[in-house]
Enzyme design. Structure first.
Site, short mmCIF file in Angstrom:
data_model
loop_
_atom_site.label_atom_id
_atom_site.label_comp_id
_atom_site.label_asym_id
_atom_site.label_seq_id
_atom_site.Cartn_x
_atom_site.Cartn_y
_atom_site.Cartn_z
N ARG A 40 60.04 5.07 -50.74
CA ARG A 40 58.92 4.54 -49.86
C ARG A 40 59.14 5.22 -48.39
O ARG A 40 58.31 5.49 -47.55
CB ARG A 40 59.45 3.15 -49.53
CG ARG A 40 59.04 2.05 -50.68
CD ARG A 40 59.14 0.86 -50.46
NE ARG A 40 58.43 -0.24 -51.30
CZ ARG A 40 58.79 -1.44 -51.68
NH1 ARG A 40 59.80 -2.00 -51.27
NH2 ARG A 40 57.99 -1.92 -52.51
N LYS A 228 56.17 -12.10 -62.94
CA LYS A 228 55.95 -13.04 -61.73
C LYS A 228 54.44 -13.83 -62.27
O LYS A 228 53.53 -13.76 -61.45
CB LYS A 228 55.60 -11.98 -60.53
CG LYS A 228 57.09 -11.89 -59.96
CD LYS A 228 56.86 -11.18 -58.54
CE LYS A 228 57.30 -9.71 -58.60
NZ LYS A 228 56.51 -8.85 -57.69
N GLY A 381 55.72 -3.08 -58.34
CA GLY A 381 57.05 -2.22 -58.27
C GLY A 381 57.74 -1.71 -59.69
O GLY A 381 58.07 -0.54 -59.90
N GLY A 404 52.68 -6.51 -54.16
CA GLY A 404 51.87 -7.65 -53.69
C GLY A 404 50.36 -7.32 -53.03
O GLY A 404 49.50 -8.16 -53.29
#
Ligand code: ADP
Ligand code: MG
Length: 424
Positions: A40, A228, A381, A404
């Site tokens: 990142r 998720k 991710g 997200g």
């Protein structure tokens, strides 16, 4: 929503103080605090380097993890997690904040840029010392603010905190794609007080994901998986409006299997979404969208790398067994479905790829994507990590830096951190 936003190239940055929101929310070693993956930070370098080369002074900022800036709230949260309230001292709270200090990020960023990166700020993030340091910053120099979430105003999008951050600079540049789905002070609020444009990373994400959704090369295939489930399953409704094929794998598949009357044993299940699953199956039929569900699944007698395994039909999972990967017939079905795709968007692994026994489905799909001529976009991710780990990262068109955010993008939701930027 308009995704055609001004970028750093559309404004004059020379001699300006630039508040640059990055996504430096890096994974860290729990014990040593060392950054375990600096992807990142590297992803932000093109924009930072450009700004510095153009003669801007850069005041970078980011959140890191989820520090709790209120002692009382921290005690409440820890107590809810089952901690003994008597053990919850101010010292421990301060330690929990210190663990999310931006120091390692400043250091790594400095190494990558080959110049010092001053870290400034404390729990107040913007204090008089920070203001002085920002004012003294010269063109071509860079400093980093302390964790934006140290300030209570960050997640509340408090205008006072946004104003304080904005007062440090002449221009706001957002390059934190991983955080644009959140309306926080540093991701959206500051744009009320400064002209706001995007950096190269956000521009790239908007081009690839926005392009794939708005004007996709067809057929458009969306693959959804992962664990998720409740935060992802809702995306299917919008995807049914734009995709030609939707492929379901990973933990999400078992809620569908259950909804269709099957037995799923101890597999991941979101009981609140059973009716929704049936609605989605009906809507897909209605719209002529192919909604592919697993026909078989690899089951395990426990969640462990050395569990005993078996392959059964979907919806025929015995009690006390759980589905941890798609089965061989499903793999064939899914690989065939992506073969002639024009565009593939993939979010969420097909199985528990961290365990070799249950990585087969994810591996096969990654390989199939690497072999198509389709535009391939990986969001999420863990999906990105899986593709990387399996050695297919170079073969993908675009690996998104925002799990997200890319998901909310696909869901058709407005991204506050993008909406706040100046239109072209
Ligand atoms: P991403 O980060 O790509 O958005 P998620 O965070 O939703 O994906 O999910 C990734 C995780 O899902 C992985 O750690 C993987 O082990 C897990 N997973 C995939 N399939 C299953 C399954 N059938 N049961 C439990 N966990 C699963
Ligand atoms: Mg994940």
């Amino acid at each position: 929503m308009n995704y055609n936003k001004k970028t750093v190239k559309d404004v004059d940055v020379a001699g300006k103080k630039v508040l640059l929101r990055c996504d430096f929310n890096v994974p860290q070693d729990k014990v040593t605090g060392a950054i375990t993956d600096d992807k990142r930070i590297r992803a932000a370098l093109p924009t930072i380097q450009y700004l510095l080369d153009q003669g801007a002074a850069v005041i970078a900022c980011s959140h890191l993890g989820k520090p709790e800036p209120s002692f009382d709230k921290w005690v409440k949260k820890q107590t809810e997690k089952g901690k003994d309230p008597a053990s919850l001292t101010k010292e421990k709270w301060e330690k929990s904040l210190e663990a999310l200090c931006m120091e390692p990020v400043a250091k790594r960023l400095g190494e990558l840029l080959g110049k010092p990166v001053t870290l400034a700020g404390d729990i107040n993030v913007v204090n008089p010392d920070v203001q002085a340091k920002a004012a003294a910053l010269k063109p071509g120099e860079i400093m980093l603010l302390q964790n934006t979430r140290y300030n209570k105003g960050e997640t509340k999008n408090d205008p006072e905190f946004a104003k304080a951050m904005a007062s440090l600079a002449d221009l706001y540049v957002s390059d934190a794609f991983g955080a644009v789905h959140r309306a926080h002070a540093s991701t959206a609020g500051v744009a009320d007080y400064l002209p706001a444009v995007s950096g190269f990373l956000i521009q790239k994400e908007l081009d690839f994901i926005g392009g794939a959704l708005a004007n996709p090369k067809r057929p458009l295939v969306a693959i959804l998986g992962g664990s998720k489930v409740s935060s992802k399953i809702g995306v299917i409704n919008n995807l049914l409006e734009i995709a030609d094929t939707i492929i379901i794998g990973g933990g999400m598949a078992y809620t569908f299997a259950k909804a269709q009357g099957g037995s799923v044993g101890d597999s991941l299940l979101e009981s609140d979404w059973l009716d929704y699953c049936n609605e989605m199956v009906a809507k897909a039929k209605d719209k002529g969208v192919k909604l592919l569900l697993p026909v078989d699944t690899v089951i395990a007698d426990r969640f462990a790398p050395d569990a005993n395994t078996n392959v059964v039909r979907s919806g025929e999972i015995p009690d006390s067994w759980q589905g941890l990967d798609i089965g061989p017939e499903t793999i064939k079905l899914y690989c065939d479905a992506v073969k002639d795709a024009g565009t593939v968007i993939w979010n969420g692994p097909m199985g528990v790829f961290e365990f070799e026994k249950f990585a087969v489905g994810t591996k096969a799909v990654a390989e199939a994507l690497s072999e198509t001529s389709a535009i391939t976009i990986i969001g999420g991710g863990d999906s990105a990590a899986a593709v990387q780990q399996l050695g297919y990262a170079d073969k993908m068109t675009h690996i998104s830096t925002g799990g997200g955010a890319s998901l909310e993008f696909m869901e058709g939701k407005e991204l506050p951190g993008v909406a706040c930027l100046l239109d072209k």
